[in-house]
Motif scaffolding. Structure first.
Motif: not given
Length: 534
Positions: A116-143
């Motif tokens: 409950g005290s830890a910040p939330a993280l967000q990871a995203t698979w965006d098929l459009g992003h993969v098509a443009k930039h390759g096999w990369h998952v997007q990780l951010t603390d801006e959820v």
């Protein structure tokens, strides 16, 4: 000779787009996501499936499970993620989260926090992003703010996870006028089907009185999901209960549980609500297969039998644990199993033989009684029609039977002689030419009889010809009169031409006709008695 080890990576766009077509259905996909929540020891899972005015669908699945830190969320978003430490986990192959989600959405996000005290993280698979930039998952603390709100509602000051689908493009067809009722109605039907499916698949988790599985509360669009027991264990009869030991490929001992239940017939349920809740019907018969108390395959005979009405009362539980995954060759969607030939034959020819026989017997008993009810009054018009013509057609006389021998004297064109024939009385006013009974000797379809002094035909409602030919046509008065007239005419012709030397031949002919008709109609469907006017 030179040998090189060369890494050949798949094209990211083609690979991730191809994985969308693994055959997931929406209900199965959502169940896979819920599996992960239960594997994370969640006690509460909340699903929100909503549509905006432009028909954009958003699916958000929040739980109060253990949650994930940075390493955990990246592992979860990896195709073929590391094995869970608990081999009995409902999440098994490390593919379900990704393949189930992208089967319906082009953007999959996971928002999670380990406490409950830890910040939330967000990871995203965006098929459009993969098509443009390759096999990369997007990780951010801006959820995603809505996802974070959902997490805080379900797991306030607690660990938890949200699985978010956006750009959902494969759930409903596009409509010409976005924002109309058509799209919303289509989504409402999908949500209702999902609620029923989740209640069935996770019944043991949803039932607080079921001690086989951990208790979990699941809500879909703010409505609590209740477990559905396919075996109606409070009212069904258990007719088989066996624990069968097997050996795993590693040589360890494991077992599966086999239980057979026969449900009550419709008229035996105490209330209409109980009957409707049972979902009694031809399609619901079969085996219900559970892995680790989670239903993975329902209402199947695994190719052993075809579903036909005589088996509609039978449902069978087949439960096993993860130790038998390889033995049963469970697929990565955890949606079906495959049995080796020896076990398949044993189930078909040994375990299921007695339950199927008993279910068939009880179905026929109920069918027999219901058919008899439907037959009441259905032949009144035939009796009236024959009564009007009887005097012009009947040229025989018959005496009262001898009380000692049961034989009566018949006089026809062949002369006078004694025969044995059944004498009876009308069961309904005017029922003196065509009378239905629930059985006849040797299963004959019909026989000549004397009812209140009139030449008559008795028709056996238990004969398949009556059930499959008469019953669907009871509302068609002309058709029923035509069939009744034919059988009455055959009986009158027999009495008009029979002699002592030919009596046995006529009797044998009736039995043979009845046998032939039984074979001819065996592939005709049994009519739904509820749809038959009676």
């Amino acid at each position: 000779m030179t040998t090189e080890n060369i890494e050949t990576l798949p094209d990211p766009e083609r690979m991730i787009e191809g994985l969308r077509d693994t055959g997931y259905k929406f209900n199965t996909a959502i169940a896979d996501i819920i599996d992960n929540s239960i594997a994370a020891k969640a006690t509460y899972v909340d699903l929100q499936i909503v549509m905006d005015i432009r028909d954009n669908i958003r699916v958000s699945i929040a739980d109060n499970g253990e949650g994930m830190d940075r390493a955990g969320i990246l592992n979860a978003m990896t195709y073929g993620s590391q094995r869970r430490s608990d081999p009995s986990s409902l999440g098994k192959f490390g593919l379900g989260l990704k393949t189930a989600s992208t089967a319906f959405s082009r953007v999959l996000s996971v928002v999670s926090r380990p406490s409950g005290s830890a910040p939330a993280l967000q990871a995203t698979w965006d098929l459009g992003h993969v098509a443009k930039h390759g096999w990369h998952v997007q990780l951010t603390d801006e959820v995603d703010p809505e996802a974070l709100d959902h997490l805080n509602q379900i797991a306030p000051a607690h660990s938890g996870t949200v699985v978010l689908w956006t750009r959902v493009d494969r759930l409903i067809k596009p409509y010409a006028q976005p924002g109309g009722n058509a799209a919303q109605n289509a989504l409402n039907k999908i949500v209702k089907s999902l609620r029923d499916h989740v209640g069935m698949v996770f019944q043991r988790f949803l039932d607080p009185d079921d001690t086989r599985a951990a208790n979990v509360e699941i809500r879909i669009n703010d409505e609590k999901v209740h477990g559905w027991d396919p075996f109606c264990t409070g009212v069904a009869d258990k007719v088989g209960d066996q624990t069968v030991d097997l050996e795993t490929p590693e040589g360890r001992k494991a077992h599966f549980i086999f239980r057979a239940y026969i449900l009550p017939r419709k008229e035996e349920f105490e209330t209409d609500h109980a009957f409707k809740k049972s979902r009694l019907g031809n399609e619901a018969q079969g085996m219900y297969i559970y892995r680790e108390n989670r239903l993975i395959q329902e209402a199947t005979w695994l190719g052993m039998y075809t579903k036909e009405p005589h088996g509609s009362l039978l449902r069978v539980e087949f439960s096993f644990t993860h130790e038998l995954d390889e033995v049963f060759d469970i697929d990565f969607k955890k949606s079906q199993i495959s049995l080796n030939e020896d076990l398949w034959i044993a189930l078909r020819d040994q375990f299921l033989t007695a339950p199927r026989r008993e279910a068939n017997k009880r179905y026929r008993q109920g069918r027999k009684a219901e058919t008899g009810k439907k037959a009441q009054g259905a032949h009144d018009s035939s009796n009236r029609t024959i009564a009007a013509k009887e005097g012009a057609l009947d040229n025989t006389t018959i005496s009262e039977p001898d009380p000692k021998t049961g034989a009566a004297e018949l006089t026809n064109a062949q002369g006078s002689f004694r025969i044995k024939i059944n004498f009876g009385t009308a069961q309904r006013p005017g029922e003196v030419h065509v009378q239905t009974v629930d059985s006849l000797d040797d299963g004959a379809l019909f026989e000549p009889t004397i009812i209140d002094g009139h030449k008559a035909v008795r028709i056996n409602t238990s004969h398949p010809y009556y059930g499959k030919v008469y019953i669907p046509n009871l509302a068609q008065g002309v058709t029923v009169q035509g069939m009744d007239s034919l059988l009455w005419g055959l009986c009158l012709a027999e009495l008009s031409t029979v002699s002592e030397s030919t009596a046995d031949h006529f009797e044998q002919m009736r039995y043979e006709v009845s046998r032939i008709l039984r074979k001819l109609v065996e592939d005709l469907p049994d009519p739904e008695l509820d749809d038959v006017a009676g």
